[in-house]
Design a protein around this motif. Structure first.
Motif, PDB file in Angstrom:
ATOM      1  N   TYR A  51       0.927  -1.291   0.059  1.00 27.37           N
ATOM      2  CA  TYR A  51       0.085   0.082   0.056  1.00 27.37           C
ATOM      3  C   TYR A  51       0.853   1.231   0.031  1.00 27.37           C
ATOM      4  CZ  TYR A  51      -3.235   3.649   1.349  1.00 27.37           C
ATOM      5  OH  TYR A  51      -3.984   4.803   1.629  1.00 27.37           O
ATOM      6  N   HIS A  52       0.540   2.345  -0.824  1.00 23.18           N
ATOM      7  CA  HIS A  52       1.085   3.608  -0.839  1.00 23.18           C
ATOM      8  C   HIS A  52       0.242   4.699  -0.296  1.00 23.18           C
ATOM      9  CE1 HIS A  52       5.014   2.103  -2.774  1.00 23.18           C
ATOM     10  NE2 HIS A  52       3.980   1.209  -3.486  1.00 23.18           N
ATOM     11  N   PHE A  53       0.858   5.576   0.323  1.00 24.11           N
ATOM     12  CA  PHE A  53       0.177   6.768   0.977  1.00 24.11           C
ATOM     13  C   PHE A  53       0.376   7.803  -0.157  1.00 24.11           C
ATOM     14  CE2 PHE A  53       0.983   4.679   4.971  1.00 24.11           C
ATOM     15  CZ  PHE A  53      -0.338   4.653   5.579  1.00 24.11           C
ATOM     16  N   THR A  54      -0.660   7.985  -1.361  1.00 20.07           N
ATOM     17  CA  THR A  54      -0.628   9.015  -2.209  1.00 20.07           C
ATOM     18  C   THR A  54      -0.878  10.374  -1.597  1.00 20.07           C
ATOM     19  OG1 THR A  54      -2.600   8.235  -2.722  1.00 20.07           O
ATOM     20  CG2 THR A  54      -0.932   7.339  -3.825  1.00 20.07           C
ATOM     21  N   PHE A  55      -0.666  11.297  -2.230  1.00 23.37           N
ATOM     22  CA  PHE A  55      -0.793  12.658  -1.842  1.00 23.37           C
ATOM     23  C   PHE A  55      -2.477  12.717  -2.319  1.00 23.37           C
ATOM     24  CE2 PHE A  55       3.608  12.801  -1.739  1.00 23.37           C
ATOM     25  CZ  PHE A  55       3.975  13.799  -0.803  1.00 23.37           C
ATOM     26  N   PHE A  58      -3.687  13.237  -5.963  1.00 22.34           N
ATOM     27  CA  PHE A  58      -2.664  12.436  -6.755  1.00 22.34           C
ATOM     28  C   PHE A  58      -2.809  10.779  -6.642  1.00 22.34           C
ATOM     29  CE2 PHE A  58      -1.146  16.631  -6.799  1.00 22.34           C
ATOM     30  CZ  PHE A  58      -0.820  16.783  -7.929  1.00 22.34           C
ATOM     31  N   ASP A  59      -4.050  10.410  -6.213  1.00 24.15           N
ATOM     32  CA  ASP A  59      -4.234   8.850  -6.112  1.00 24.15           C
ATOM     33  C   ASP A  59      -3.993   8.154  -7.321  1.00 24.15           C
ATOM     34  OD1 ASP A  59      -4.902   9.416  -3.339  1.00 24.15           O
ATOM     35  OD2 ASP A  59      -6.843   9.352  -3.949  1.00 24.15           O
ATOM     36  N   TRP A  60      -3.857   8.762  -8.534  1.00 31.56           N
ATOM     37  CA  TRP A  60      -3.734   8.126  -9.731  1.00 31.56           C
ATOM     38  C   TRP A  60      -2.035   7.908  -9.990  1.00 31.56           C
ATOM     39  CZ3 TRP A  60      -0.795  11.164 -12.679  1.00 31.56           C
ATOM     40  CH2 TRP A  60      -0.808  12.503 -12.430  1.00 31.56           C
ATOM     41  N   VAL A  61      -1.508   8.436  -8.971  1.00 28.20           N
ATOM     42  CA  VAL A  61       0.134   8.168  -9.357  1.00 28.20           C
ATOM     43  C   VAL A  61       0.340   7.000  -8.352  1.00 28.20           C
ATOM     44  CG1 VAL A  61       2.362   9.026  -8.754  1.00 28.20           C
ATOM     45  CG2 VAL A  61       0.536  10.759  -9.327  1.00 28.20           C
ATOM     46  N   PHE A 100      11.260  12.357 -11.636  1.00 23.95           N
ATOM     47  CA  PHE A 100      11.709  12.633 -10.103  1.00 23.95           C
ATOM     48  C   PHE A 100      10.436  13.181  -9.323  1.00 23.95           C
ATOM     49  CE2 PHE A 100      13.094  14.683  -6.100  1.00 23.95           C
ATOM     50  CZ  PHE A 100      14.209  13.854  -5.868  1.00 23.95           C
ATOM     51  N   THR A 101       9.668  13.752 -10.079  1.00 23.76           N
ATOM     52  CA  THR A 101       8.282  14.321  -9.094  1.00 23.76           C
ATOM     53  C   THR A 101       7.269  13.129  -9.204  1.00 23.76           C
ATOM     54  OG1 THR A 101       8.782  16.657 -10.204  1.00 23.76           O
ATOM     55  CG2 THR A 101       6.530  16.324  -9.308  1.00 23.76           C
ATOM     56  N   TYR A 102       7.377  12.431 -10.171  1.00 22.19           N
ATOM     57  CA  TYR A 102       6.581  11.257 -10.183  1.00 22.19           C
ATOM     58  C   TYR A 102       6.834   9.959  -9.106  1.00 22.19           C
ATOM     59  CZ  TYR A 102       5.479   6.290 -11.256  1.00 22.19           C
ATOM     60  OH  TYR A 102       5.011   4.993 -11.083  1.00 22.19           O
ATOM     61  N   VAL A 103       8.081   9.969  -8.911  1.00 20.89           N
ATOM     62  CA  VAL A 103       8.559   9.175  -7.714  1.00 20.89           C
ATOM     63  C   VAL A 103       8.187   9.709  -6.315  1.00 20.89           C
ATOM     64  CG1 VAL A 103      10.639   8.060  -6.565  1.00 20.89           C
ATOM     65  CG2 VAL A 103      10.258   7.996  -9.240  1.00 20.89           C
ATOM     66  N   GLU A 104       8.552  11.162  -6.085  1.00 22.11           N
ATOM     67  CA  GLU A 104       8.030  11.675  -4.865  1.00 22.11           C
ATOM     68  C   GLU A 104       6.487  11.488  -4.644  1.00 22.11           C
ATOM     69  OE1 GLU A 104       8.825  15.967  -3.009  1.00 22.11           O
ATOM     70  OE2 GLU A 104       9.003  15.814  -5.208  1.00 22.11           O
ATOM     71  N   LEU A 105       5.844  11.596  -5.609  1.00 21.74           N
ATOM     72  CA  LEU A 105       4.110  11.583  -5.466  1.00 21.74           C
ATOM     73  C   LEU A 105       3.825  10.274  -5.163  1.00 21.74           C
ATOM     74  CD1 LEU A 105       3.092  14.093  -8.204  1.00 21.74           C
ATOM     75  CD2 LEU A 105       3.037  14.542  -5.878  1.00 21.74           C
ATOM     76  N   ILE A 106       4.621   9.370  -5.320  1.00 15.50           N
ATOM     77  CA  ILE A 106       4.008   7.929  -5.102  1.00 15.50           C
ATOM     78  C   ILE A 106       3.526   7.569  -3.768  1.00 15.50           C
ATOM     79  CG2 ILE A 106       4.879   5.487  -4.947  1.00 15.50           C
ATOM     80  CD1 ILE A 106       6.222   5.915  -7.535  1.00 15.50           C
ATOM     81  N   ASP A 107       4.460   8.232  -2.878  1.00 17.65           N
ATOM     82  CA  ASP A 107       4.120   7.742  -1.240  1.00 17.65           C
ATOM     83  C   ASP A 107       4.601   8.753  -0.489  1.00 17.65           C
ATOM     84  OD1 ASP A 107       4.155   6.650   1.210  1.00 17.65           O
ATOM     85  OD2 ASP A 107       4.265   4.617   0.317  1.00 17.65           O
TER      86      ASP A 107
END
Length: 457
Positions: A51-55, A58-61, A100-107
């Protein structure tokens, strides 16, 4: 045209400081990505968790399946190398920023201020012509070269760094930091085992000296870097401050990023001599000759009116957000360090020691059964630790659990939480209302009324 507008925006200046920043940023990012991979964090943080805590928003990330995340980091490393070399610069900067921003937004359990800072710097690099000198792009196409750029292309980085430092200093102007020396009074004694200086950290006075010195440093260092007479000594202070934080705290590459990026405050002459020294080393190493007589564009970089307008709008909006967003916490009631509403993205660095634990209780009204959740069945140790003190992540996890039970055919469960948190050395106390069914609470930016007030002693 006012003098200040000409001086800080339109005046033509040497491109050298911008080139140095590009090279050093690409270099430190490449080192950071290699370090990240070698430590096994790609798997640990983005592949292993169920499970990942999305922002919020940005749950779609989501992380890629299989070896997808490894591919992302390989591409990110290649983009960093291309930025350093100035090769396919526009593609490299856009790719690095997006990856980089994609990875940052994952969790968000992995959120760090310096990740946010890297995203911002890579975004600003997209907007400037940092590849128009000392780059492979110029080597392959000499007509790209320019010797001068508008002053704004360099000053936006000085302004961004200034905001980071000054806002970090403002955040230290609180009673815990200044009058209780918290959390340094907790952290520094743990370093008393260090040779030579260890005993110094065991003294209570040391935490107060470091607290006040840290606040004064953050609030003033940019002004000393801007003034040429104090700049050399200020940069020595930058090096000492960040190396000390690297020694004492687990904050990754952030100290080294700041040490390299603050070189942007040095004069054009300093950067020109630095680049020429590097060029001489490269020429000797690879037996290259100076490309004499090669034609290049000696005219200053020029942009059309429409591009100038678009760039101006983007930059003004960016810095307006940078100035306003850190203050959004003022819109929420309660103690910021306790509620953490509006805490992220505000340059509050190393300001609190917060520890806690949370037990989720599930009640199924249909069967009358109640049971506790084993958080570790779903979360990694780091995710569980971060969630235990951050209300928005508790709410998010409760909604995840509700969805899990609905998928198993158990409808309309009620989920409450017994959460206790200790802040900056105070006794542990109940954190959220244990009677509130978190499945009925909405995610979002509204005030979380179910966070109990901070009852300071």
């Amino acid at each position: 045209m006012t003098d200040s507008r000409y001086r800080f925006i339109e005046k033509l200046v040497s491109i050298a400081p911008l080139v140095t920043l590009r090279v050093l940023f690409g270099f430190i990012m490449l080192v950071s990505i290699i370090r990240f991979a070698l430590k096994g964090w790609i798997y640990e943080l983005y592949i292993a968790p169920v499970y990942h805590f999305t922002f919020y928003g940005f749950d779609w990330v989501q992380p890629l399946d299989g070896n997808g995340m490894y591919v992302v980091f390989v591409l990110m490393g290649l983009a960093a190398a291309c930025i350093m070399l100035g090769f396919k610069y526009r593609i490299a900067t856009v790719s690095f920023f997006l990856l980089f921003t994609y990875v940052e937004l994952i969790d968000k359990s992995n959120y760090l201020n310096h990740y946010y800072f890297v995203s911002i710097l890579s975004f600003l690099l997209i907007l400037v012509p940092a590849h128009r000198g000392f780059s492979f792009d110029v080597f392959l196409k000499p007509a790209l070269r320019v010797d001068q750029v508008p002053a704004w292309t360099i000053n936006i980085f000085k302004l961004q760094l200034g905001i980071v430092y000054f806002y970090a200093g403002l955040a230290k102007l609180n009673t815990d930091w200044l009058f209780e020396a918290m959390p340094l009074s907790i952290w520094l004694p743990a370093m008393s085992h260090l040779p030579l200086i260890g005993q110094l950290f065991a003294q209570p006075e040391t935490a107060f000296v470091f607290s006040w010195a840290g606040a004064i440093y953050d609030l003033t260092i940019v002004f000393f870097l801007l003034y040429h007479r104090t700049r050399p000594l200020a940069y020595v202070a930058v090096i000492c401050f960040h190396l000390m934080t690297a020694l004492l705290f687990q904050i990754g590459m952030f100290p080294y990023i700041m040490i390299l990026c603050t070189l942007i405050y040095f004069s054009a002459g300093f950067h020109e001599r630095l680049l020429e020294s590097i060029a001489q080393i490269l020429r000797r190493a690879f037996s290259l000759r100076t490309r004499e007589g090669v034609a290049h564009n000696t005219l200053p970089l020029s942009l059309s009116k429409s591009w100038q307008y678009a760039l101006g709008m983007v930059i003004v909006m960016h810095f307006a957000l940078q100035l306003i967003v850190p203050f959004r916490s003022a819109l929420y009631p309660g103690t910021l360090f306790w509620t953490e509403q509006g805490y992220r993205f505000s340059w509050r660095v190393m300001l609190m020691e917060k520890a806690g634990y949370t037990v989720f209780n599930v009640n199924d009204p249909a069967s009358g059964r109640s049971w506790e959740i084993a958080n570790w069945d779903y979360l990694t140790p780091n995710q569980e630790k971060m969630m235990a003190t951050q209300p928005d992540m508790m709410l998010q996890f409760a909604h995840f659990l509700e969805a899990q039970y609905q998928a198993e055919g158990i409808k309309d469960v009620a989920i409450t939480a017994d959460a206790f948190v200790a802040l900056n050395g105070r006794r542990s106390r109940r954190f959220i209302d244990p009677t509130v069914d978190l499945t009925k609470e909405e995610r979002g930016f509204a005030t979380k009324e179910w966070i109990l007030p901070f009852d300071d002693e």
